[in-house]
Design an enzyme around this catalytic site. Structure first.
Site, PDB file in Angstrom:
ATOM      1  N   ASN A 205       0.802  -1.217   0.000  1.00 25.85           N
ATOM      2  CA  ASN A 205       0.000   0.000   0.000  1.00 25.85           C
ATOM      3  C   ASN A 205       0.841   1.276   0.000  1.00 25.85           C
ATOM      4  O   ASN A 205       0.384   2.325  -0.451  1.00 25.85           O
ATOM      5  CB  ASN A 205      -0.943   0.009   1.213  1.00 25.85           C
ATOM      6  CG  ASN A 205      -0.199  -0.129   2.525  1.00 25.85           C
ATOM      7  OD1 ASN A 205       0.654  -1.004   2.672  1.00 25.85           O
ATOM      8  ND2 ASN A 205      -0.501   0.718   3.493  1.00 25.85           N
ATOM      9  N   THR A 293     -25.971  -8.851   9.656  1.00 23.76           N
ATOM     10  CA  THR A 293     -26.760  -8.635   8.442  1.00 23.76           C
ATOM     11  C   THR A 293     -25.865  -8.138   7.311  1.00 23.76           C
ATOM     12  O   THR A 293     -25.141  -7.157   7.467  1.00 23.76           O
ATOM     13  CB  THR A 293     -27.877  -7.609   8.707  1.00 23.76           C
ATOM     14  OG1 THR A 293     -28.712  -8.081   9.758  1.00 23.76           O
ATOM     15  CG2 THR A 293     -28.709  -7.376   7.458  1.00 23.76           C
ATOM     16  N   CYS A 379      -3.338   4.749   7.528  1.00 17.06           N
ATOM     17  CA  CYS A 379      -3.494   4.230   8.893  1.00 17.06           C
ATOM     18  C   CYS A 379      -2.389   4.725   9.833  1.00 17.06           C
ATOM     19  O   CYS A 379      -2.523   4.638  11.040  1.00 17.06           O
ATOM     20  CB  CYS A 379      -3.501   2.705   8.869  1.00 17.06           C
ATOM     21  SG  CYS A 379      -4.813   2.024   7.849  1.00 17.06           S
TER      22      CYS A 379
END
Length: 455
Positions: A205, A293, A379
């Site tokens: 990354n 869900t 990050c």
């Protein structure tokens, strides 16, 4: 299209037909207070103490990508009319959402040459990495106590490995070569009888290097060790074939390929079968691996983004390569002391990580506030420490502090590249004019040979 209709509706709600501004009502005062407004003034934009003439050019595609309008079109019906829970099996609303989820599962699997049954939807690559690393070792903990990874992995992989270390597992953090690639002989030599997993990021990354996954996969197959790869930066950008690469587990993310945020997937091989221990308890959705869900609109968007990537990958790669070469050659023509971090041959073309000698990195970033770029991973962008990825490559600390990552993508234009090049050259030249080290370098003094005394 649906997105145009929604946009028109929003515009109508902001301004009444007679031209009188619509008075916005804050339905949640707590939410309104939590959001810091972006102050748009007649002279520009001001936020967090930074004032610029307009919105900056966006060249940070490794952090996130804009949603492709075609992806948004695919998602909107599942927010507005077909909003059923895909796990409701007793009526039409549930059935049509379930069908949409399964269609998206097939779209994701097609992009990596897998079976739809091998795709588990998650919230993103970070969750997929955690399930892969912790889940495999926890499931096989009676016989497998060792993990091999690299020093340049994403932080969530390294932190998952550190978590296992605290539980008594052993981790080998392989060094990489100066070009950022794994030394295959060191990898082979590190494998033990109790090695339960090898985890190597497909496309880094920060520096964009592409690891030799087929060769790594062959080694894993030879020793019968499962291979996990974080492919968040690779999906839709380079060809991926889970069979030819012998991948057992792979982490994927939606918002890196012009899809929505908050959705990702975990590829789990069925033959030979790989098993994991779930990291979350719940209703048993996604074969019990990831309960909760399934968010139908996000899944549909992820699937649409994968289908578009499959159709347009070759075109995108050629176009982005041209833009990257334009940026790199333009900067190198006008500046000396510019170093590309990581292999120039084995890398994803949309990631260009450069270091500029005799320039202080934070000053360069602040000077480039009209261009949205970063000094490394989103990050770890709050840290003032030099990138651990660059340090693993053996980049000297002063050069690691000056690194800038340019992320080029599907919607980047030549005009944006030219402007970014112009601003970069201007700012580097400005900072070097103030650098005594650069003056010494121009005078022919070997700075590395100087012994600096401390007072």
């Amino acid at each position: 299209m649906a997105s145009k209709l929604v946009a028109a509706a929003i515009r109508r709600s902001i301004h009444k037909p007679n031209g009188t501004p619509f008075v916005r009502r804050n339905f949640s005062t707590a939410a309104a207070a939590a959001v810091e407004p972006l102050e748009e003034e007649s002279t520009g934009i001001s936020m967090k103490g930074v004032k610029i003439s307009g919105r900056p050019l966006y060249l940070d595609m490794q952090a996130t990508s804009p949603v492709d309008p075609r992806v948004l079109d695919a998602m909107l019906p599942y927010y507005l009319s077909q909003f059923g829970n895909p796990h409701s099996r007793t009526h039409l609303y549930g059935w049509e959402s379930e069908r949409a989820v399964e269609a998206a599962r097939a779209q994701v699997s097609a992009l990596i040459n897998a079976s739809p049954k091998e795709i588990i939807f998650t919230s993103g690559a970070t969750e997929s990495n955690n399930i892969s690393i912790k889940g495999v070792l926890h499931f096989y903990k009676e016989k497998k106590r060792h993990v091999i990874t690299t020093q340049t992995e994403h932080k969530c992989v390294l932190d998952s490995c550190r978590h296992l270390q605290h539980e008594g597992f052993e981790i080998t953090y392989l060094p990489v070569k100066s070009d950022g690639l794994v030394d295959l002989e060191k990898l082979r030599a590190s494998i033990r009888p109790d090695t339960g997993l090898i985890s190597v990021m497909m496309v880094n990354n920060e520096i964009g290097v592409i690891q030799p996954m087929e060769e790594i996969g062959k080694i894993c197959k030879e020793f019968n060790v499962p291979l996990h790869t974080d492919a968040a930066q690779a999906l839709g950008k380079i060809p991926i074939d889970v069979d030819s690469m012998n991948i057992s587990l792979m982490s994927l993310s939606g918002h890196k390929i012009y899809g929505p945020k908050g959705i990702g997937a975990l590829y789990m091989r069925r033959r030979p079968r790989i098993r994991v221990e779930p990291q979350m308890n719940g209703g048993g959705q996604e074969r019990g691996i990831r309960s909760g869900t399934v968010p139908t609109p996000l899944v549909v968007g992820f699937g649409a983004a994968c289908e578009l990537a499959m159709k347009e990958m070759e075109y995108d790669e050629k176009r982005i390569r041209t833009l990257q070469e334009r940026l790199l050659n333009g900067i190198r023509t006008k500046l000396e002391g510019v170093v590309v971090n990581g292999s120039e041959e084995s890398r994803y073309v949309g990631n260009l990580n450069l270091s500029f000698a005799f320039v202080e990195g934070e000053s360069l970033l602040m000077g480039l506030k009209e261009v949205a770029v970063s000094s490394g991973s989103a990050c770890t962008s709050a840290s003032l420490e030099p990138s651990y990825v660059l340090r693993a490559l053996g980049v000297e600390e002063d050069m690691a502090h000056t690194s800038i990552r340019y992320g080029i993508g599907r919607f980047t234009t030549e005009a944006e590249i030219d402007k970014a090049m112009e601003l970069t050259v201007k700012q580097v030249e400005k900072l070097r004019e103030m650098s005594p080290l650069y003056e010494m370098y121009k005078d022919g003094i070997d700075i590395k040979s100087i012994e600096w005394s401390q007072h």
